[in-house]
Structure formats: structure tokens, C-alpha cells
Design a protein around this motif. Structure first.
Motif, mmCIF file in Angstrom:
data_model
loop_
_atom_site.group_PDB
_atom_site.id
_atom_site.type_symbol
_atom_site.label_atom_id
_atom_site.label_comp_id
_atom_site.label_asym_id
_atom_site.label_seq_id
_atom_site.Cartn_x
_atom_site.Cartn_y
_atom_site.Cartn_z
ATOM 1 N N UNK A 113 48.955 38.424 52.307
ATOM 2 C CA UNK A 113 47.549 38.359 52.704
ATOM 3 C C UNK A 113 46.696 37.601 51.696
ATOM 4 N N UNK A 114 45.608 37.009 52.215
ATOM 5 C CA UNK A 114 44.499 36.604 51.358
ATOM 6 C C UNK A 114 43.464 37.718 51.427
ATOM 7 N N UNK A 115 42.936 38.088 50.265
ATOM 8 C CA UNK A 115 41.920 39.141 50.244
ATOM 9 C C UNK A 115 40.559 38.481 50.401
ATOM 10 N N UNK A 116 39.846 38.846 51.453
ATOM 11 C CA UNK A 116 38.538 38.235 51.663
ATOM 12 C C UNK A 116 37.443 39.275 51.516
ATOM 13 N N UNK A 117 36.511 38.988 50.626
ATOM 14 C CA UNK A 117 35.383 39.896 50.423
ATOM 15 C C UNK A 117 34.341 39.640 51.508
ATOM 16 N N UNK A 118 33.582 40.674 51.891
ATOM 17 C CA UNK A 118 32.544 40.437 52.897
ATOM 18 C C UNK A 118 31.214 40.095 52.241
ATOM 19 N N UNK A 119 31.141 40.215 50.903
ATOM 20 C CA UNK A 119 29.956 39.699 50.197
ATOM 21 C C UNK A 119 30.453 38.676 49.175
ATOM 22 N N UNK A 120 29.558 37.885 48.621
ATOM 23 C CA UNK A 120 29.931 36.952 47.568
ATOM 24 C C UNK A 120 30.575 37.730 46.417
ATOM 25 N N UNK A 121 31.806 37.348 46.012
ATOM 26 C CA UNK A 121 32.498 38.098 44.948
ATOM 27 C C UNK A 121 31.618 38.363 43.725
ATOM 28 N N UNK A 122 30.719 37.413 43.430
ATOM 29 C CA UNK A 122 29.859 37.613 42.264
ATOM 30 C C UNK A 122 28.974 38.839 42.401
ATOM 31 N N UNK A 123 28.693 39.243 43.652
ATOM 32 C CA UNK A 123 27.815 40.391 43.857
ATOM 33 C C UNK A 123 28.576 41.707 44.034
ATOM 34 N N UNK A 124 29.922 41.637 43.948
ATOM 35 C CA UNK A 124 30.693 42.878 44.082
ATOM 36 C C UNK A 124 30.432 43.775 42.877
ATOM 37 N N UNK A 125 30.157 45.043 43.156
ATOM 38 C CA UNK A 125 29.954 46.009 42.082
ATOM 39 C C UNK A 125 31.322 46.576 41.673
ATOM 40 N N UNK A 126 31.663 46.472 40.383
ATOM 41 C CA UNK A 126 32.955 47.004 39.946
ATOM 42 C C UNK A 126 32.799 48.134 38.917
ATOM 43 N N UNK A 127 31.569 48.683 38.816
ATOM 44 C CA UNK A 127 31.334 49.755 37.831
ATOM 45 C C UNK A 127 32.030 51.041 38.252
ATOM 46 N N UNK A 128 32.793 51.658 37.350
ATOM 47 C CA UNK A 128 33.492 52.891 37.717
ATOM 48 C C UNK A 128 32.540 54.070 37.907
#
Ligand code: HEM
Ligand SMILES: *[C@@H]1O[C@H](CO)[C@@H](O)[C@H](O)[C@H]1NC(C)=O
Length: 492
Positions: A458-473
Motif C-alpha cells: 500500500x501507499x499510505x495517504x493522509x487526508x490532511x497535508x502531512x505537515x498538519x498531522x498532529x503527532x503529539x503523544x
């Protein structure tokens, strides 16, 4: 008036007694903030961000300090040197398990995770031997994980590349691996047996990470008889145990001692041998078997699935990392066969990415609590037998010198200048020493085989711009989890 006087007198006595108890043992323990009577240091801690509080205390009191959770002291070890000195150099003395009141009720000191002393050694040795690749007869563990990886891909294909929250599917796969190890067979992702099992496990994770349970753990003597969510935990555990016991009965009927199919068979064979040898005290009993199996589900499902889910989020956030990993997968494995553990040694970049995922997410920030097995002199302090020990794995995994810019996700933390994989003694997401995660080998196999197989297909496709993905635990009880997110699995 009278009852009020008794109450006030009673409370004052309790207060004096607790102050006396706290002070009498404190002199030789490591330093720390002054505890309040009864509640200890609870108010001085930021319960939402304990890691930050610990960092603060370590600056004030050094790498070894004492905190009171309620009336009981806990010695905290902060930073690689102190953690290593305890878990490795004094491995035996620090190999005890700290007490959780709730765990005492359901495990009754059986099994692996919550047991101590001789019982712990016996059951841990059994589990480690069985979890070796060919520990269960002909069918290897690797084979079982590969089978699950294929099923996982099929299941992900059914999402048709549309946005989905991967939590459920990524929860099924690790649970199924434990099913395959314990019960011989995996289940379909719609099978009621699997769904029930996962539902009970999930509900317990939810409850055990709630503030209510933290309160229960501190004051369980007082509220043991109050109905509350801890009763639901017990009910769920009884459900899983009785399911395991039912499976054990089925296994007994079809047991072939020369061809063990799974962990239950291996245990039943041990039981038989013990009976034949007429040993006085039986170690391998049905009760012990159910708790060991329960431990593997409890310790091996949520941990692995959260790591996978967080891993995919990080891969989406860093497309250039994912692209390089895909390139390596294409080069070493290709499109037409499933990946195997032998591939890993030729895939330094992928290996580094998976290490970095585990380092970065710091799944169990404060480790599980340990306890010292006897009075021990540690540095300049005397720690009495039974004292709870908390080791900050965050302080090791996010060490500034070993991993420059520790708050950045960067596979370069595990690569040398020419792109070879670089090992680090600071890589301790599974802890270290005699209590080190008993499922480390299995977990690392799952992470490698599942993640490479997913990226191969698979290719993983984000539904928002990756730069705006929140990765804070988000700290959820004992473990840090990723914020919830959606993604598309687009077939390549
Ligand atoms: C990414 C996945 C995993 C992580 C990060 C992880 C991490 C840990 C940690 C930090 C501990 C506590 C060690 C200590 O007390 O010092 C632990 C204990 C344990 N884990 Fe894991 N674990 C993972 C997966 C698994 C799996 C798949 C299994 C089952 C096969 C498993 C079985 C256990 C057991 C039985 C213990 C208790 C060991 C003992 O007390 O002697 N874990 N794990
Ligand atoms: C197994 O269980 C029995 C009681 O059911 C107990 O006496 C024994 O110590 C246990 N052994 C281990 C290794 O847990």
C-alpha cells in the motif's frame, strides 16, 4: 457531639502515625520533595505529564530520588547511568515486580508480569522457551506472524483506499498472533471469539488507564468493597480466563505429546511430566496456565498494536522516510513474496526506521514498576526490601547526547555515516535486565513483518497535508498513545 470527637481523634492519630512512618524510613532513602501526610507527593506531581515532573525533580535532587505516592515511598531512577546500574549491574536485586493492588487480586501472584521470586522465574522460563522460534514444535512463530501479515493485507484491501481509522484492524493482528501462539489458530477478523476477547481486553485497558484506578491503587483498603469499574475489570478477566480454560479442555482431548501445536500443548506436556515425576509441589497447574496465557494477551496486544498505529502515523508525517523504506523493500524483497526475518539484516534503513519509531514514541515512559528483592545499598543510599522502583525509560530513550535532537523523528539516530545500522545501548523500549519484556523477540518480529508487508502492498495517504498531522503523544495510564487519525491504504 461524641461521634465527631471520636472522628477527629481518630483522624489525628492516623495523621501522626503516617507522619511517623514516613519519617522513620526516610533518612537513608534517596532525597526528594517533602511528602504531605497520607497523600505524599501527589499534589506536587503533574498527573497529566508525569515525565515532565520527573525531569523537574531530577534537576533538583539528582538522578536517584524518592517520591511518595500515598504513604509508600517509590525510588525513581532517571537517566541511562542510574537505570543501567540498577537493571543490569544489580539485575538480580532489582528484578522484583512493584505491587499493584488490583493485579494482586486477579493474578494472585501467579503468571509472569505480576509475580515474584521462584514462581516468576519458573513461568518466565517456560514462556521464553516456548516463544522461541521453534519452541512449539514444527510450526515456527515466524510462520504464524507471516500468516497474520497476509490476512492483515487482505483486510486492509477491503477498505478500498477510502479513509479509515486503523485502530480496530491494527488491534486484531497482534491479538490474533497471540491466539495463534496460545490456541494454535488465528481467527477471522469477524469471528465472535476474537471480537469478544478484544472487547474485554480493550475495556480493561480503558478502565486501567483512568484516574479512578490510580485512586483505587492508592486507597484500595478503603474502597475495596465499593462497587466500581474495578469490578468490571475483574469480570472481564474472569471471562477471558474461563475462555482460556475451555480451550485447555479441548486441547487435552486432542493432545499429542510428540507434536505440541501451541503454548497450551507445551504447558500440558509439562504438567504430565511433573505428575509422572511425582514432585511434591506442582508448579504447572491449570490456574498457572490460564494466568500465563492471560499475561501474554494483556502484555502483547495493546503494546504492539499501539506501536503499529503510531508507526503508520509517523510514516505518513515523514513521506521521504517512507519513500526510502519502500525503495529498500522493493530492492530486497520485491513484489512477489512475503518478507521474512532474514531480510532484516539486508535492510539497515528499515531496521533504523523501526527502532526510531519505538524510540520516538517511548511507549511505556515510566516502565512497569519494579521492586528490590532485598535491602540494598545503591550509591549512597539504603533501599529497603520491597521498595517500589520506577525507572524512567523516557530519560534513556530521549537522551540528548546519545540521540541529538531527541524530540525529532529521525532514523539517522540509528544509522552511521555510511548508512549501516548503528546499535545503541540506550535503545530500551522493552526495558532491560532480568525483567526485560518477555515478548521482545515476538514484538520485533511483528513490527518488522507487518510494517514491511503493509508498505509493500500500500501507499499510505493522509487526508490532511502531512505537515498538519498532529503527532503529539497522549499519555494514557501507563502507555503513550498517538492522537486519533485517519488514513487511506491505497493499493500499489
Ligand atoms: C512493541 C511491543 C512491546 C513493548 C514496547 C513492550 C514493552 C514491555 C515493557 C517495558 C515491559 C516491562 C519490563 C520491566 O518490567 O522491566 C514488558 C514486560 C512484558 N512483556 Fe512486553 N512489550 C511489547 C510486546 C510484548 C509482546 C508481544 C508480548 C507477548 C508475547 C509481551 C510480553 C511481556 C511480558 C510477559 C512481560 C512481563 C515480563 C516480566 O515481568 O518478567 N510484550 N514489556
Ligand atoms: C502454580 O500454582 C500453585 C497453586 O495453584 C502454586 O502453589 C505454585 O507455586 C504455582 N507455581 C508457579 C510457578 O507459579
Amino acid at each position: 457531639m461524641y461521634p465527631v470527637v471520636v472522628l477527629v481523634l481518630g483522624l489525628s492519630c492516623l495523621l501522626l502515625f503516617s507522619v511517623w512512618r514516613q519519617n522513620s524510613g526516610r533518612r537513608k532513602l534517596p532525597p526528594g520533595p517533602t511528602p504531605f501526610p497520607i497523600i505524599g507527593n501527589i499534589l506536587q506531581l503533574d498527573i497529566k505529564d508525569i515525565t515532565k515532573s520527573l525531569t523537574g525533580f531530577s534537576k533538583a535532587y539528582g538522578p536517584v530520588f524518592t517520591l511518595y505516592f500515598g504513604m509508600k515511598p517509590t525510588v525513581v531512577l532517571y537517566g541511562y547511568e542510574a537505570v543501567k546500574e540498577a537493571l543490569i549491574d544489580h539485575g538480580e536485586e532489582f528484578s522484583g515486580r512493584g505491587r499493584f493492588p488490583l493485579s494482586e487480586k486477579f493474578a494472585k501472584d501467579h503468571g509472569i508480569v505480576f509475580s515474584n521470586g521462584h514462581r516468576w522465574k519458573e513461568m518466565r522460563r517456560f514462556a521464553l522457551r516456548t516463544l522461541r522460534n521453534f519452541g512449539m514444535g514444527k510450526r515456527s512463530i515466524e510462520d504464524r506472524v507471516q500468516e497474520e501479515a497476509c490476512c492483515l493485507v487482505e483486510e486492509l484491501k477491503k477498505t478500498n483506499g477510502s479513509p479509515c481509522d486503523p485502530t480496530f484492524i491494527l488491534g486484531c493482528a497482534p491479538c490474533n498472533v497471540i491466539c495463534s501462539v496460545v490456541f494454535q489458530n488465528r481467527f477471522d477478523y469477524k469471528d465472535k471469539n476474537l471480537l469478544n476477547l478484544m472487547e474485554k481486553l480493550n475495556e480493561n485497558v480503558q478502565i486501567l488507564s483512568s484516574p479512578w484506578i490510580q485512586i483505587y491503587n492508592l486507597f484500595h483498603d478503603l474502597i475495596d468493597y465499593v462497587p466500581g469499574s474495578h469490578n468490571t475489570v475483574m469480570k472481564n478477566i474472569d471471562y477471558i480466563k474461563s475462555y482460556i480454560l475451555k480451550k485447555v479442555k479441548d486441547h487435552e482431548e486432542s493432545l499429542d505429546v510428540n507434536n505440541p501445536r501451541d503454548l497450551i500443548d507445551c504447558f500440558l506436556i509439562k504438567m504430565k511430566q511433573e505428575q509422572e515425576n511425582q514432585k511434591e509441589s506442582l508448579e504447572f497447574t491449570y490456574e498457572n496456565l490460564t494466568v500465563v496465557a492471560l499475561d501474554l494477551f494483556g502484555a502483547g496486544t495493546e503494546t504492539t498494536s499501539t506501536t503499529l498505529r503510531y508507526g503508520l502515523l509517523l510514516l505518513m508525517k515523514h513521506p521521504h522516510v517512507t519513500a526510502k523504506m519502500k525503495e529498500e523493500i522493493n530492492h530486497v524483497i520485491g513484489r512477489h513474496r512475503i518478507s521474512c526475518m532474514q531480510d532484516r539484516s539486508q535492510m539497515p534503513y528499515t531496521d533504523a526506521v523501526i527502532h526510531e519509531i519505538q524510540r520516538y514514541i517511548d511507549l511505556v515512559p515510566m516502565n512497569l514498576p519494579h521492586a528490590v528483592t532485598r535491602d540494598i545499598k545503591f550509591r549512597d543510599y539504603i533501599i529497603p526490601k520491597g521498595t517500589t522502583i520506577m525507572t524512567s525509560l523516557t530519560s534513556v530513550l530521549h537522551d540528548h547526547k546519545e540521540f541529538p535532537n531527541p524530540e525529532m523523528f529521525d532514523p539517522g539516530h540509528f544509522l552511521d555515516k555510511s548508512g549501516n545500522f548503528k546499535k545503541s545501548d540506550y535503545f530500551m523500549p522493552f526495558s532491560s535486565g532480568k525483567r526485560v519484556c518477555a515478548g521482545e523477540g515476538l514484538a520485533r518480529m511483528e513490527l518488522f513483518l507487518f510494517l514491511t508487508t503493509i508498505l509493500q502492498n500500500f501507499n499510505l495517504k493522509s487526508i490532511v497535508d502531512p505537515q498538519n498531522l498532529d503527532i503529539t503523544p497522549v499519555l494514557n495510564g501507563f502507555i503513550s498513545v498517538p492522537p486519533s487519525y485517519q488514513l487511506c491504504f491505497v493499493p500499489v
